[in-house]
Write a protein that holds these residues in place. Structure first.
Motif, PDB file in Angstrom:
ATOM      1  N   ILE A 214      38.134  35.408  31.983  1.00 30.41           N
ATOM      2  CA  ILE A 214      39.218  36.168  31.371  1.00 30.41           C
ATOM      3  C   ILE A 214      39.707  35.404  30.139  1.00 30.41           C
ATOM      4  O   ILE A 214      39.935  34.190  30.205  1.00 30.41           O
ATOM      5  CB  ILE A 214      40.394  36.350  32.352  1.00 30.41           C
ATOM      6  N   ALA A 215      39.840  36.094  29.019  1.00 31.34           N
ATOM      7  CA  ALA A 215      40.433  35.512  27.815  1.00 31.34           C
ATOM      8  C   ALA A 215      41.851  36.059  27.693  1.00 31.34           C
ATOM      9  O   ALA A 215      42.056  37.271  27.610  1.00 31.34           O
ATOM     10  CB  ALA A 215      39.611  35.870  26.584  1.00 31.34           C
ATOM     11  N   ASP A 216      42.840  35.168  27.704  1.00 30.85           N
ATOM     12  CA  ASP A 216      44.237  35.562  27.575  1.00 30.85           C
ATOM     13  C   ASP A 216      44.839  34.735  26.452  1.00 30.85           C
ATOM     14  O   ASP A 216      45.217  33.583  26.653  1.00 30.85           O
ATOM     15  CB  ASP A 216      44.981  35.338  28.895  1.00 30.85           C
ATOM     16  N   GLU A 217      44.895  35.346  25.264  1.00 25.09           N
ATOM     17  CA  GLU A 217      45.336  34.650  24.062  1.00 25.09           C
ATOM     18  C   GLU A 217      44.498  33.379  23.894  1.00 25.09           C
ATOM     19  O   GLU A 217      43.294  33.456  23.727  1.00 25.09           O
ATOM     20  CB  GLU A 217      46.842  34.376  24.130  1.00 25.09           C
ATOM     21  N   GLU A 218      45.104  32.201  23.949  1.00 29.23           N
ATOM     22  CA  GLU A 218      44.357  30.957  23.718  1.00 29.23           C
ATOM     23  C   GLU A 218      43.690  30.422  24.990  1.00 29.23           C
ATOM     24  O   GLU A 218      42.981  29.414  24.931  1.00 29.23           O
ATOM     25  CB  GLU A 218      45.301  29.877  23.164  1.00 29.23           C
ATOM     26  N   LEU A 219      43.902  31.084  26.127  1.00 37.31           N
ATOM     27  CA  LEU A 219      43.401  30.565  27.396  1.00 37.31           C
ATOM     28  C   LEU A 219      42.088  31.232  27.791  1.00 37.31           C
ATOM     29  O   LEU A 219      41.866  32.412  27.522  1.00 37.31           O
ATOM     30  CB  LEU A 219      44.427  30.790  28.507  1.00 37.31           C
ATOM     31  N   VAL A 220      41.241  30.447  28.461  1.00 42.58           N
ATOM     32  CA  VAL A 220      40.064  30.971  29.149  1.00 42.58           C
ATOM     33  C   VAL A 220      40.271  30.680  30.625  1.00 42.58           C
ATOM     34  O   VAL A 220      40.471  29.525  31.019  1.00 42.58           O
ATOM     35  CB  VAL A 220      38.767  30.306  28.652  1.00 42.58           C
ATOM     36  N   ILE A 221      40.236  31.730  31.456  1.00 39.66           N
ATOM     37  CA  ILE A 221      40.572  31.591  32.870  1.00 39.66           C
ATOM     38  C   ILE A 221      39.342  31.912  33.709  1.00 39.66           C
ATOM     39  O   ILE A 221      38.696  32.949  33.522  1.00 39.66           O
ATOM     40  CB  ILE A 221      41.744  32.515  33.246  1.00 39.66           C
ATOM     41  N   SER A 222      39.021  31.020  34.619  1.00 41.02           N
ATOM     42  CA  SER A 222      37.836  31.177  35.467  1.00 41.02           C
ATOM     43  C   SER A 222      38.222  31.068  36.926  1.00 41.02           C
ATOM     44  O   SER A 222      39.226  30.435  37.277  1.00 41.02           O
ATOM     45  CB  SER A 222      36.785  30.108  35.130  1.00 41.02           C
ATOM     46  N   ALA A 223      37.401  31.682  37.800  1.00 41.94           N
ATOM     47  CA  ALA A 223      37.610  31.620  39.247  1.00 41.94           C
ATOM     48  C   ALA A 223      36.297  31.262  39.917  1.00 41.94           C
ATOM     49  O   ALA A 223      35.221  31.653  39.446  1.00 41.94           O
ATOM     50  CB  ALA A 223      38.123  32.958  39.775  1.00 41.94           C
TER      51      ALA A 223
ATOM     52  N   GLN B 209      49.364  39.388  33.589  1.00 38.41           N
ATOM     53  CA  GLN B 209      49.057  39.433  35.019  1.00 38.41           C
ATOM     54  C   GLN B 209      47.541  39.462  35.219  1.00 38.41           C
ATOM     55  O   GLN B 209      46.821  40.165  34.501  1.00 38.41           O
ATOM     56  CB  GLN B 209      49.664  40.676  35.669  1.00 38.41           C
ATOM     57  N   ILE B 210      47.073  38.689  36.197  1.00 41.78           N
ATOM     58  CA  ILE B 210      45.667  38.717  36.616  1.00 41.78           C
ATOM     59  C   ILE B 210      45.643  38.997  38.109  1.00 41.78           C
ATOM     60  O   ILE B 210      46.451  38.457  38.874  1.00 41.78           O
ATOM     61  CB  ILE B 210      44.944  37.384  36.356  1.00 41.78           C
ATOM     62  N   PHE B 211      44.687  39.819  38.523  1.00 43.19           N
ATOM     63  CA  PHE B 211      44.555  40.207  39.927  1.00 43.19           C
ATOM     64  C   PHE B 211      43.151  39.845  40.397  1.00 43.19           C
ATOM     65  O   PHE B 211      42.162  40.293  39.808  1.00 43.19           O
ATOM     66  CB  PHE B 211      44.800  41.706  40.085  1.00 43.19           C
ATOM     67  N   TYR B 212      43.078  39.024  41.445  1.00 39.58           N
ATOM     68  CA  TYR B 212      41.787  38.533  41.929  1.00 39.58           C
ATOM     69  C   TYR B 212      41.468  39.109  43.312  1.00 39.58           C
ATOM     70  O   TYR B 212      42.307  39.066  44.221  1.00 39.58           O
ATOM     71  CB  TYR B 212      41.785  37.011  42.014  1.00 39.58           C
ATOM     72  N   PRO B 213      40.221  39.588  43.501  1.00 38.58           N
ATOM     73  CA  PRO B 213      39.777  39.971  44.845  1.00 38.58           C
ATOM     74  C   PRO B 213      39.262  38.739  45.575  1.00 38.58           C
ATOM     75  O   PRO B 213      38.664  37.851  44.963  1.00 38.58           O
ATOM     76  CB  PRO B 213      38.617  40.937  44.543  1.00 38.58           C
ATOM     77  N   SER B 214      39.459  38.677  46.863  1.00 41.09           N
ATOM     78  CA  SER B 214      38.983  37.522  47.621  1.00 41.09           C
ATOM     79  C   SER B 214      38.324  37.947  48.921  1.00 41.09           C
ATOM     80  O   SER B 214      38.759  38.897  49.575  1.00 41.09           O
ATOM     81  CB  SER B 214      40.138  36.562  47.922  1.00 41.09           C
ATOM     82  N   SER B 215      37.309  37.189  49.288  1.00 39.22           N
ATOM     83  CA  SER B 215      36.636  37.445  50.561  1.00 39.22           C
ATOM     84  C   SER B 215      37.483  37.047  51.753  1.00 39.22           C
ATOM     85  O   SER B 215      37.097  37.304  52.897  1.00 39.22           O
ATOM     86  CB  SER B 215      35.297  36.702  50.597  1.00 39.22           C
ATOM     87  N   ASP B 216      38.643  36.419  51.518  1.00 43.32           N
ATOM     88  CA  ASP B 216      39.534  36.096  52.648  1.00 43.32           C
ATOM     89  C   ASP B 216      40.446  37.278  52.997  1.00 43.32           C
ATOM     90  O   ASP B 216      41.441  37.102  53.692  1.00 43.32           O
ATOM     91  CB  ASP B 216      40.358  34.840  52.346  1.00 43.32           C
ATOM     92  N   HIS B 217      40.094  38.480  52.482  1.00 40.46           N
ATOM     93  CA  HIS B 217      40.772  39.744  52.775  1.00 40.46           C
ATOM     94  C   HIS B 217      41.956  40.043  51.848  1.00 40.46           C
ATOM     95  O   HIS B 217      42.568  41.093  51.987  1.00 40.46           O
ATOM     96  CB  HIS B 217      41.277  39.811  54.221  1.00 40.46           C
ATOM     97  N   HIS B 218      42.262  39.163  50.922  1.00 40.75           N
ATOM     98  CA  HIS B 218      43.453  39.328  50.103  1.00 40.75           C
ATOM     99  C   HIS B 218      43.125  39.739  48.668  1.00 40.75           C
ATOM    100  O   HIS B 218      42.045  39.474  48.157  1.00 40.75           O
ATOM    101  CB  HIS B 218      44.267  38.025  50.056  1.00 40.75           C
ATOM    102  N   ILE B 219      44.125  40.348  48.035  1.00 40.90           N
ATOM    103  CA  ILE B 219      44.188  40.451  46.589  1.00 40.90           C
ATOM    104  C   ILE B 219      45.349  39.564  46.147  1.00 40.90           C
ATOM    105  O   ILE B 219      46.447  39.620  46.716  1.00 40.90           O
ATOM    106  CB  ILE B 219      44.421  41.898  46.124  1.00 40.90           C
ATOM    107  N   TYR B 220      45.072  38.727  45.134  1.00 42.49           N
ATOM    108  CA  TYR B 220      46.076  37.797  44.642  1.00 42.49           C
ATOM    109  C   TYR B 220      46.481  38.178  43.222  1.00 42.49           C
ATOM    110  O   TYR B 220      45.623  38.402  42.358  1.00 42.49           O
ATOM    111  CB  TYR B 220      45.537  36.369  44.625  1.00 42.49           C
ATOM    112  N   ALA B 221      47.777  38.239  42.960  1.00 42.29           N
ATOM    113  CA  ALA B 221      48.304  38.483  41.622  1.00 42.29           C
ATOM    114  C   ALA B 221      48.914  37.188  41.098  1.00 42.29           C
ATOM    115  O   ALA B 221      49.746  36.570  41.764  1.00 42.29           O
ATOM    116  CB  ALA B 221      49.358  39.588  41.647  1.00 42.29           C
TER     117      ALA B 221
END
Length: 734
Positions: free
Chosen positions: A411-420, A459-471
């Motif tokens: 994800i590119a958010d202005e000057e940031l690069v965000i990875s998971a 806002q970033i929303f991540y899917p997870s195999s631990d059953h959750h969505i994280y915001a």
């Protein structure tokens, strides 16, 4: 924070989070009393692989039953299974296979998971530990040490060992030093390079530990070679040819081997089929001469004439030939057929490999040392060494090592690069000249699929195999909310708007969820007729989604009620074929004039959004490619095989068609002005000018898989990508 407790009615589910790796002692997995003999020999081990239990396929069930009955009758000390227990990844299929054996026999059976148990994220992967047992562990049979490896990747058919698994394997093998060692894994290790992403590293670990054999499956073909002193045996699929391999320990004053025999069973689905047996080369457990083919020195140097290779062998090597090859960009294919013989000067072998068509960047050369008959598919003896080299022109300005493997989009958010990562680490990085600096870091559940973004709200929303969505707040990494969907969220997420309200669309196995993006509360849930990996596409009125039932569906965006559906699996009738060939991972694009472009393995199809009526169709494979988009008044699309297309959205007529990289999987393309930048699954990067169709290969990044969509730096001067191995890299663009 909102916690939605929505439990699906499925069998014994466990989280898909990375499992702890542990050695299983005989106390935990007791061996039958008959196995407790002396270490002088006599052990009997049965090896079977790829049973592919499919409850809708009577043939697979009959062959699995025949194998199970034969194994019980054989009464071996141990049964080892090389993976692909199921046809398309269901917990019920896992349980069905185990129930074919008497309860008293099941403790002797030890399995590794295969890609069919993990790739489609039905429920087999999550239920594996409850139904079968640990995914990576080791056991002992008298003095024989057996290590069972998990090379599977949730949601993927390819194979990988992450750093944690490599470290565990090295430590586990160290405890068995000097003893006979057998290793089991689903994908072939050295017979077909790159079945496993980092197979060369795994081979080095096994070689250094003195392992004697590696048993595998996956390719459904019987092969046996001695590679780096290790006998690699690839087994025939029981789902195709019922039977097993019998390994019997024979120890004399002069030798210590496992004699290997293939036992073919009478196929219960073929009247008149006869059983049979044939021997294979024995697995030598003695230490003598195992490493005589190993080079004492191997070097590769880039010169004006090409890649100069020099290999030095020991005086007792007795090699028939030494060859070298440059690994091309077809990383996922796994085969190398361009070996060039080197010339011997005493014990030193030299040659120069042509680099004319080798891309800039990081590449590999393979050295193959063969004993007489060493390159054959059965019974050969060879040594393979991997050398890495760089060609100028595509070298990263910086590299940052993440924790865990990376398959989700950047994800590119202005000057940031965000990875998971699949270990659940979220990193926000900021470029500082030729360096990268972490700005914030968060820890959530494992992330395998693409997040959704609301850039205007940070806002970033991540899917997870631990059953959750994280915001998360993309500026700070602070948690905004998380919601428990009761099942692994293994789909890409979609940010959409319904009646002016921002929502998040997600799929947990076979249910579609619509959540309020402000707090994660549930708007509605819809049970589906198949699994889906998303992403969903929404026009505010309807949601469009491909399913594992072979169809693309339309759902009411306000209620989730299903509307029309179109068949996109070419009339496949079995659940396996519908999943395997269907559009459950494919993208969709909203076209002008209330039309929709729906992808599948066989074609792209434009339909009306109101009814699904077909407007036009174009042949080609598009189910794993990145999402199409509008470029001006044309559709810009890239196929699975890297062909860039510009199409008329009203007719499907092609206005530009350019072939680029060999194969793409999930990684989206980038656009800079009129230039499209494409990333292959094997790390090859190419560009296409949409004005004139001119195409060129930019370079080859570290030989690794790339599933994660890259991003551009804010000034569009750099291409930033995450390899599956967990390296975040920045390359200057021409």
């Amino acid at each position: 924070m909102t916690d939605i407790a929505l439990t699906l009615n499925r069998r014994r589910l466990l989280a898909l989070a990375p499992l702890p790796l542990a050695t299983v002692t005989p106390a935990l997995f007791p061996l039958p009393a008959k196995a407790a003999g002396s270490s002088s020999g006599g052990q009997v081990i049965a090896y079977v692989t790829d049973v592919h239990v499919n409850l809708e396929n009577e043939v697979s069930i009959a062959r699995a039953h025949a194998c199970a009955d034969a194994l019980v009758e054989l009464d071996p000390d141990l049964v080892l299974h090389g993976g692909d227990l199921t046809g398309h990844g269901t917990a019920l299929a896992l349980g069905t296979w185990m129930e074919m054996f008497p309860a008293s026999f099941r403790d002797r059976i030890h399995h590794v998971p295969g890609n069919h148990d993990a790739a489609w994220t039905n429920d087999a992967y999550e239920a594996y530990e409850a139904e079968i047992g640990p995914r990576q562990y080791s056991i002992d049979l008298d003095d024989v040490h057996i290590v069972l490896n998990d090379d599977s990747i949730p949601g993927q058919s390819l194979a990988d060992y992450d750093d944690q698994q490599i470290a565990w394997l090295r430590a586990d093998l160290a405890k068995a030093a000097g003893r006979p060692i057998l290793a089991v894994g689903h994908h072939t290790l050295a017979l077909t390079p790159n079945q496993i992403r980092n197979g060369d590293k795994v081979l080095d670990v096994l070689t250094d530990a003195g392992a004697h054999a590696y048993l595998s499956g996956h390719i459904h073909s019987e092969r046996s070679n001695v590679i780096n002193g290790l006998t690699e045996l690839s087994g025939v699929s029981n789902g195709t040819n019922p039977g097993y391999y019998q390994l019997v320990r024979r120890t004399t004053a002069d030798s210590d081997v496992f004699e290997v025999e293939r036992v073919d069973l009478a196929d219960p689905t073929k009247p008149g089929a006869k059983p049979g047996r044939h021997p294979l080369p024995a697995i030598d457990l003695s230490p003598a001469n195992r490493n005589r083919l190993r080079p004492t020195r191997a070097e590769a140097q880039v010169t004006a004439a090409g890649l100069k290779v020099e290999v030095e062998l020991g005086p007792d090597a007795q090699a028939e030939k030494v060859e070298a090859a440059v690994m091309g960009p077809e990383l996922a294919g796994g085969n190398i057929d361009n070996y060039q013989p080197l010339t011997a000067h005493g014990n030193t072998w030299t040659g120069t490999l042509d680099l004319t068509d080798v891309p800039a960047g990081e590449n590999r050369a393979f050295i193959r040392v063969s004993a007489p008959g060493g390159a054959g598919p059965i019974g050969g003896n060879l040594w393979r060494t991997t050398l890495h080299f760089e060609l100028e022109g595509f070298i990263p300005d910086w590299t940052f090592t993440l924790r865990g493997t990376t398959t989700a989009a950047l994800i590119a958010d202005e000057e940031l690069v965000i990875s998971a990562t699949t270990a659940g680490h979220i990193w926000a990085m900021q470029r500082d000249g030729r360096r990268i600096t972490p700005v914030w870091r968060a820890k959530i559940g494992p992330v395998h699929n693409d997040p959704a973004v609301r850039g205007e709200r940070h806002q970033i929303f991540y899917p997870s195999s631990d059953h959750h969505i994280y915001a998360l707040d993309s500026s700070t990494g602070d948690s905004l909310w998380d919601s428990d969907l009761g099942a692994p969220v293994m789909s890409d997420l979609t940010a959409a708007t319904v009646d002016g309200d921002p929502v998040i669309l997600a799929v947990a196995v076979d249910s579609l969820y619509c959540l309020n993006s402000d707090d994660g509360s549930l708007r509605w849930k819809q049970k589906l007729t198949g699994i889906s990996g998303g992403p969903a596409t929404c026009d505010g009125e309807q949601i469009y989604l491909g399913l594992g039932d072979g169809q693309t569906w339309a759902f009411d965006a306000r209620t989730g009620e299903p509307g029309w559906s179109i068949e996109q699996a070419r009339g496949e009738t079995s659940s396996f074929d519908k999943v395997h060939h269907g559009p459950w991972q494919a993208y969709r694009l909203l076209l002008p004039d209330n039309a929709l472009l729906a992808y599948s393995r066989y074609s792209m199809r434009a339909v009306t959004r109101s009814s699904g009526e077909m407007l036009w169709e174009r042949e080609g494979a598009f189910n794993l490619c990145p999402g199409a988009r509008m470029w001006g008044d044309q559709v810009l699309s890239v196929s699975n095989n890297g062909t860039v297309l510009l199409l008329d959205p009203a007719t499907g007529d092609v206005e530009l068609e350019v072939e680029t990289v060999p194969y793409i999987k999930n990684a989206d393309f980038l656009i800079r002005d009129s230039t499209v930048i494409i990333t292959s699954v094997g790390g090859l990067v190419a560009t296409v000018d949409l004005n004139d169709g001119a195409s060129e290969i930019v370079g080859q990044m570290v030989p690794d898989y790339v599933f994660s969509s890259p991003v551009m730096s804010p000034d569009q001067s750099h291409y930033i990508v995450a390899t599956m191995g967990g390296e975040l890299r920045s390359y200057p663009l021409p």
